[in-house]
Design an enzyme around this catalytic site. Sequence first.
Site, PDB file in Angstrom:
ATOM      1  N   GLY A 126       0.823  -1.213   0.000  1.00  0.00           N
ATOM      2  CA  GLY A 126       0.000   0.000   0.000  1.00  0.00           C
ATOM      3  C   GLY A 126       0.852   1.256   0.000  1.00  0.00           C
ATOM      4  O   GLY A 126       2.067   1.210   0.122  1.00  0.00           O
ATOM      5  N   GLY A 144       2.603   3.684   1.469  1.00  0.00           N
ATOM      6  CA  GLY A 144       3.151   3.979   2.790  1.00  0.00           C
ATOM      7  C   GLY A 144       3.797   5.346   2.856  1.00  0.00           C
ATOM      8  O   GLY A 144       4.035   5.882   3.930  1.00  0.00           O
ATOM      9  N   ASP A 148       7.504   4.325 -10.594  1.00  0.00           N
ATOM     10  CA  ASP A 148       8.378   4.129  -9.432  1.00  0.00           C
ATOM     11  C   ASP A 148       9.856   4.106  -9.790  1.00  0.00           C
ATOM     12  O   ASP A 148      10.493   3.067  -9.911  1.00  0.00           O
ATOM     13  CB  ASP A 148       7.969   2.883  -8.627  1.00  0.00           C
ATOM     14  N   ASP A 154       4.275  -4.705  -7.532  1.00  0.00           N
ATOM     15  CA  ASP A 154       3.645  -3.459  -7.080  1.00  0.00           C
ATOM     16  C   ASP A 154       4.189  -2.263  -7.844  1.00  0.00           C
ATOM     17  O   ASP A 154       3.678  -1.149  -7.694  1.00  0.00           O
ATOM     18  CB  ASP A 154       3.839  -3.263  -5.567  1.00  0.00           C
TER      19      ASP A 154
END
Length: 492
Positions: free
Chosen positions: A93, A95, A265, A255
């Site tokens: 998730g 964070g 990312d 992810d």
Amino acid sequence: MLDLSRELGFRFDNSYARDLPGFYAAASAAPAPAPQLLALNHSLAGELGLNASALDSPVGAEIFSGNYAPPGADPLAQAYAGHQFGNFVPQLGDGRALLLGEVIDRNGQRRDIQFKGSGRTPFSRGGDGKAALGPVLREYILGEAMHALGVPTTRALAATATGERVYRETPLPGAVLTRVAASHIRVGTFQYFAARGDTAKLKQLADYTIARHYPDLAGEPNPYLALLAAVSDRQASLIARWMHVGFIHGVMNTDNMAISGETIDYGPCAFLDTYSPATVFSSIDRGGRYAYGQQPQIARWNLARFAETLLPLIDADQQAAIPRAVAVLETFGDRYDAAWLSGMRAKLGLLGDAQSGELDLANGFLAAMDGQAVDYTLAFRGLSAAARGDDSLIRPLFADPKRYDAWATGWRARLADPIASAETMNRVNPVYIPRNHMVEAALTAAVDGGDLAPFHALLAVLAQPFTPRPGLESYTQPAPRGSAPYRTFCGT
Ligand code: AMP
Ligand code: MG
């Protein structure tokens, strides 16, 4: 009172918050003691309908540090799971990220506006939810460079210093990145609900994803199988583009694979310097799982994990669903090869209809470079001069130039119109990439000296990667010989 939403141009339409309760936790940004706007992407702001000049101000610093939520924002942290280096983690998730909301851009596309580094959320586990300035600027540079290179990617809208220290191995200046994405739905988002056996939520997520990213699939006889095929296609084309420009993501966990097909990312990523499929820069990738040459196989592995989540939607009978999903997964190799070869044809100046033997020719160039300490970017750019008959740029790049000569004979024989070939090649083979040592120099100046000038200069160079400009020669060169091997770290 000033109507800030009108003044600043934010017109949110937050479908994730509205349509997907249970898929996120509401959260808010931590206060930043002394926010300072370090970079604002004016052209992207314009694309989003934002008022860039009004935001390039102390008000913008308050907004992009998370101190002031613009009207209409609905901040939330998204739930997701993921395979990290092959190991499944059922709950990751956001964070250290916060989705502010969505806007519809000037082209009618829905785009997420998200903070990275704005403090703790219910998914932070032991982390502080913060980001350090270096990694924030790194993601800004790399993402914008990829965009200019024509690679689908999340974008950087703003970088803001918070005025606070964050503690990694040492205290570092803290910062928030504001990034923009087609969405932040990941393979891991599907895995989160699949791992909980929540088929109703999975279906809701798949339907939302189809409506948002693949609306044409809604009418397919089996939209979920079609979704798997469409995502495979976008990933095949994305990874092929990474390979073309020499990009190494470095942490292709499930992810970190976006369903939209955008690169997402930017952590330990970096660009190839000398060509070698085994290249790894990330200090955490000890086994070379995410090495340059591994990326197509890893994408396929991640897609298999995606397929597993979709099985109950593809067919209620799992025994029937599996062969259908496998049949789609098996098309990945062909999809990837087609995307890769099509890009390589342009990189090599092969024009007109495809001819037989081109795949071998393209692989032959890579094989000739392997083990020769050849700079990947200079080699492709040098090839356009070679197409016109001038080998003086490319031959000296090879430790043994005969390796190049042996390959070039067959290549040259295929160039019917060398001038046209060279022009095509110069449109796809960049002069400027984010050279690792230049990126590091820009980050060091910003972090250690508070000097943002090298960062802005590098951004300006990378915004036009295909156009050589006088005075920018230092940006085209590899790190000086004898430099220490480059290492990247995950530590945002
Ligand atoms: P990433 O390395 O960006 O793919 O992140 C992997 C997971 O670790 C995500 O769930 C992040 O939200 C979480 N994470 C990474 N750094 C932090 C941090 N400083 N604080 C809280 N969570 C973090
Ligand atoms: Mg991530």
